[in-house]
Write a protein that holds these residues in place. Structure first.
Motif, PDB file in Angstrom:
ATOM      1  N   GLU A  34      15.387  -8.362 -60.014  1.00 50.82           N
ATOM      2  CA  GLU A  34      14.762  -9.131 -58.939  1.00 50.82           C
ATOM      3  C   GLU A  34      15.675  -9.101 -57.714  1.00 50.82           C
ATOM      4  O   GLU A  34      16.876  -9.348 -57.808  1.00 50.82           O
ATOM      5  N   ARG A  35      15.078  -8.764 -56.563  1.00 48.67           N
ATOM      6  CA  ARG A  35      15.799  -8.793 -55.292  1.00 48.67           C
ATOM      7  C   ARG A  35      14.992  -9.658 -54.325  1.00 48.67           C
ATOM      8  O   ARG A  35      13.897  -9.283 -53.905  1.00 48.67           O
ATOM      9  N   LEU A  36      15.522 -10.833 -53.989  1.00 54.71           N
ATOM     10  CA  LEU A  36      14.841 -11.804 -53.142  1.00 54.71           C
ATOM     11  C   LEU A  36      15.627 -11.956 -51.842  1.00 54.71           C
ATOM     12  O   LEU A  36      16.835 -12.168 -51.870  1.00 54.71           O
ATOM     13  N   MET A  37      14.925 -11.841 -50.698  1.00 57.95           N
ATOM     14  CA  MET A  37      15.574 -11.940 -49.399  1.00 57.95           C
ATOM     15  C   MET A  37      14.810 -12.919 -48.504  1.00 57.95           C
ATOM     16  O   MET A  37      13.570 -12.878 -48.440  1.00 57.95           O
ATOM     17  N   TYR A  38      15.558 -13.769 -47.807  1.00 57.59           N
ATOM     18  CA  TYR A  38      14.982 -14.750 -46.882  1.00 57.59           C
ATOM     19  C   TYR A  38      15.606 -14.531 -45.508  1.00 57.59           C
ATOM     20  O   TYR A  38      16.827 -14.454 -45.367  1.00 57.59           O
ATOM     21  N   TYR A  39      14.730 -14.410 -44.480  1.00 59.16           N
ATOM     22  CA  TYR A  39      15.180 -14.132 -43.120  1.00 59.16           C
ATOM     23  C   TYR A  39      14.723 -15.246 -42.180  1.00 59.16           C
ATOM     24  O   TYR A  39      13.576 -15.250 -41.721  1.00 59.16           O
ATOM     25  N   PRO A  40      15.564 -16.225 -41.861  1.00 59.17           N
ATOM     26  CA  PRO A  40      15.197 -17.237 -40.871  1.00 59.17           C
ATOM     27  C   PRO A  40      15.355 -16.692 -39.451  1.00 59.17           C
ATOM     28  O   PRO A  40      16.197 -15.820 -39.195  1.00 59.17           O
ATOM     29  N   ASN A  41      14.531 -17.220 -38.535  1.00 53.53           N
ATOM     30  CA  ASN A  41      14.593 -16.868 -37.121  1.00 53.53           C
ATOM     31  C   ASN A  41      15.216 -18.051 -36.381  1.00 53.53           C
ATOM     32  O   ASN A  41      14.640 -19.134 -36.336  1.00 53.53           O
ATOM     33  N   PHE A  42      16.403 -17.856 -35.795  1.00 54.68           N
ATOM     34  CA  PHE A  42      17.089 -18.959 -35.128  1.00 54.68           C
ATOM     35  C   PHE A  42      16.421 -19.337 -33.805  1.00 54.68           C
ATOM     36  O   PHE A  42      16.610 -20.459 -33.324  1.00 54.68           O
ATOM     37  N   ASP A  43      15.650 -18.413 -33.205  1.00 51.25           N
ATOM     38  CA  ASP A  43      14.952 -18.723 -31.961  1.00 51.25           C
ATOM     39  C   ASP A  43      13.666 -19.508 -32.200  1.00 51.25           C
ATOM     40  O   ASP A  43      13.236 -20.272 -31.345  1.00 51.25           O
ATOM     41  N   ASP A  44      13.029 -19.292 -33.347  1.00 55.71           N
ATOM     42  CA  ASP A  44      11.782 -19.972 -33.693  1.00 55.71           C
ATOM     43  C   ASP A  44      11.820 -20.258 -35.191  1.00 55.71           C
ATOM     44  O   ASP A  44      11.584 -19.368 -36.011  1.00 55.71           O
ATOM     45  N   SER A  45      12.108 -21.498 -35.566  1.00 56.52           N
ATOM     46  CA  SER A  45      12.318 -21.839 -36.980  1.00 56.52           C
ATOM     47  C   SER A  45      11.076 -21.614 -37.835  1.00 56.52           C
ATOM     48  O   SER A  45      11.187 -21.419 -39.051  1.00 56.52           O
ATOM     49  N   ALA A  46       9.878 -21.630 -37.224  1.00 57.14           N
ATOM     50  CA  ALA A  46       8.648 -21.425 -37.994  1.00 57.14           C
ATOM     51  C   ALA A  46       8.393 -19.952 -38.310  1.00 57.14           C
ATOM     52  O   ALA A  46       7.595 -19.625 -39.199  1.00 57.14           O
ATOM     53  N   ASP A  47       9.085 -19.045 -37.606  1.00 51.90           N
ATOM     54  CA  ASP A  47       8.856 -17.612 -37.788  1.00 51.90           C
ATOM     55  C   ASP A  47       9.874 -17.050 -38.787  1.00 51.90           C
ATOM     56  O   ASP A  47      10.749 -16.265 -38.443  1.00 51.90           O
ATOM     57  N   TRP A  48       9.754 -17.445 -40.049  1.00 46.83           N
ATOM     58  CA  TRP A  48      10.655 -16.942 -41.077  1.00 46.83           C
ATOM     59  C   TRP A  48       9.911 -15.971 -41.999  1.00 46.83           C
ATOM     60  O   TRP A  48       8.689 -16.000 -42.095  1.00 46.83           O
ATOM     61  N   ARG A  49      10.686 -15.109 -42.658  1.00 47.95           N
ATOM     62  CA  ARG A  49      10.112 -14.080 -43.527  1.00 47.95           C
ATOM     63  C   ARG A  49      10.779 -14.108 -44.901  1.00 47.95           C
ATOM     64  O   ARG A  49      11.926 -14.525 -45.029  1.00 47.95           O
ATOM     65  N   LEU A  50      10.042 -13.641 -45.892  1.00 46.58           N
ATOM     66  CA  LEU A  50      10.539 -13.608 -47.270  1.00 46.58           C
ATOM     67  C   LEU A  50      10.053 -12.327 -47.934  1.00 46.58           C
ATOM     68  O   LEU A  50       8.891 -11.950 -47.790  1.00 46.58           O
ATOM     69  N   THR A  51      10.950 -11.653 -48.639  1.00 51.06           N
ATOM     70  CA  THR A  51      10.572 -10.463 -49.401  1.00 51.06           C
ATOM     71  C   THR A  51      11.081 -10.597 -50.828  1.00 51.06           C
ATOM     72  O   THR A  51      12.154 -11.148 -51.069  1.00 51.06           O
ATOM     73  N   SER A  52      10.300 -10.089 -51.763  1.00 55.47           N
ATOM     74  CA  SER A  52      10.668 -10.120 -53.179  1.00 55.47           C
ATOM     75  C   SER A  52      10.300  -8.785 -53.810  1.00 55.47           C
ATOM     76  O   SER A  52       9.163  -8.319 -53.665  1.00 55.47           O
ATOM     77  N   VAL A  53      11.267  -8.163 -54.483  1.00 50.22           N
ATOM     78  CA  VAL A  53      11.042  -6.889 -55.187  1.00 50.22           C
ATOM     79  C   VAL A  53      11.392  -7.118 -56.657  1.00 50.22           C
ATOM     80  O   VAL A  53      12.563  -7.277 -57.006  1.00 50.22           O
ATOM     81  N   THR A  54      10.363  -7.145 -57.508  1.00 53.08           N
ATOM     82  CA  THR A  54      10.537  -7.393 -58.941  1.00 53.08           C
ATOM     83  C   THR A  54      10.152  -6.146 -59.710  1.00 53.08           C
ATOM     84  O   THR A  54       9.141  -5.503 -59.393  1.00 53.08           O
ATOM     85  N   ALA A  55      10.943  -5.794 -60.721  1.00 50.90           N
ATOM     86  CA  ALA A  55      10.644  -4.597 -61.501  1.00 50.90           C
ATOM     87  C   ALA A  55      11.111  -4.766 -62.936  1.00 50.90           C
ATOM     88  O   ALA A  55      12.135  -5.408 -63.196  1.00 50.90           O
ATOM     89  N   ILE A  56      10.354  -4.204 -63.856  1.00 51.18           N
ATOM     90  CA  ILE A  56      10.763  -4.120 -65.253  1.00 51.18           C
ATOM     91  C   ILE A  56      10.812  -2.641 -65.610  1.00 51.18           C
ATOM     92  O   ILE A  56       9.886  -1.886 -65.302  1.00 51.18           O
ATOM     93  N   GLU A  57      11.911  -2.220 -66.214  1.00 48.89           N
ATOM     94  CA  GLU A  57      12.149  -0.796 -66.468  1.00 48.89           C
ATOM     95  C   GLU A  57      12.490  -0.571 -67.934  1.00 48.89           C
ATOM     96  O   GLU A  57      13.301  -1.298 -68.506  1.00 48.89           O
ATOM     97  N   ALA A  58      11.854   0.432 -68.522  1.00 51.53           N
ATOM     98  CA  ALA A  58      12.106   0.806 -69.917  1.00 51.53           C
ATOM     99  C   ALA A  58      12.548   2.264 -69.954  1.00 51.53           C
ATOM    100  O   ALA A  58      11.819   3.159 -69.501  1.00 51.53           O
TER     101      ALA A  58
END
Length: 241
Positions: A178-202
């Motif tokens: 799991e790779r989770l990333m959160y990007y806040p915007n200091f100029d506009d606090s409501a304009d934040w982004r979130l990404t999540s990359v989940t994988a299961i590997e065999a």
């Protein structure tokens, strides 16, 4: 007896040294995942994707590179398209701390932007390292440039970057990441982004594996008429090297 002892050392020590060298963890590790789906007849659709990683552990300098993309078409018309490329230079500061400087680029016209570039710098803390679990946290500052499609506008702003990376070994040949990333915007606090990359590997063997992934991208203030959430599910064949 002394002669036999000397002969044993001369004969066995090179073999032991060679075995230790073979067990030494490689400096570079990488993987390439490929997926392809096509239908014909009553429907004519295609979907293709790739996922590439290349990592060098900090000793004391390291590098992490990742690239992925997906594109889907229906009767010749593009219905989905997104690409992501990122690189990080790493510097070990001890057993649990690393400093990083990163550069990433992405494109997602269906989400409203033709190009997005993020420059970042900060630190990583290794919270858990065991035979089955590896957990680390990122924190730093970032600056973003974005070419938006609708409305046509170029925006730039300062912000932050907070991340989580987790790897859980489910068995000898399988793992969950799991790779989770959160990007806040200091100029506009409501304009934040979130990404999540989940994988299961065999793993099938030492160089071939099957991977099922789920990528989630969320933007609290979407561009134009775009939706806030984009999700991509993939099934890939992975080549490890």
């Amino acid at each position: 007896m002394l002669v036999f002892g000397v002969l044993w050392v001369v004969g066995v020590m090179p073999a032991l040294a060679q075995e230790a060298e073979e067990k030494k963890e490689p400096v570079w590790k990488g993987s390439l995942g490929l997926s392809w789906v096509t239908t014909s007849g009553n429907t004519d659709t295609t979907s293709a994707g790739f996922d590439f990683t290349l990592d060098r552990k900090p000793k004391p300098w390291g590098l992490a590179f990742a690239a992925r993309g997906n594109k889907a078409q229906d009767s010749g018309a593009t219905t989905a398209e997104n690409y992501f490329v990122a690189g990080r230079a790493l510097r070990a500061l001890g057993k649990r701390w690393e400093a990083f400087g990163g550069l990433q680029w992405s494109r997602d016209p269906f989400a409203g932007f033709d190009s997005q570039t993020v420059v970042s710098a900060g630190g990583t803390y290794l919270a858990v390292e065991s035979d089955r679990n590896h957990l680390s946290f990122d924190m730093g500052l970032a600056y973003t440039w974005e070419d938006q499609i609708s409305p046509v506008e170029e925006v730039a702003y300062g912000g932050g970057i907070f991340g989580l990376a987790w790897e859980w070994k489910l068995g000898e040949k399988s793992k969950l990441t799991e790779r989770l990333m959160y990007y806040p915007n200091f100029d506009d606090s409501a304009d934040w982004r979130l990404t999540s990359v989940t994988a299961i590997e065999a793993a099938i063997n030492s160089w071939l594996a099957l991977r099922f992934g789920y990528d989630l991208r969320y933007r609290n203030q979407p561009i134009g008429d775009a939706d806030s959430t984009d999700a991509t599910s993939t099934a890939s064949v992975v080549f490890n090297f």
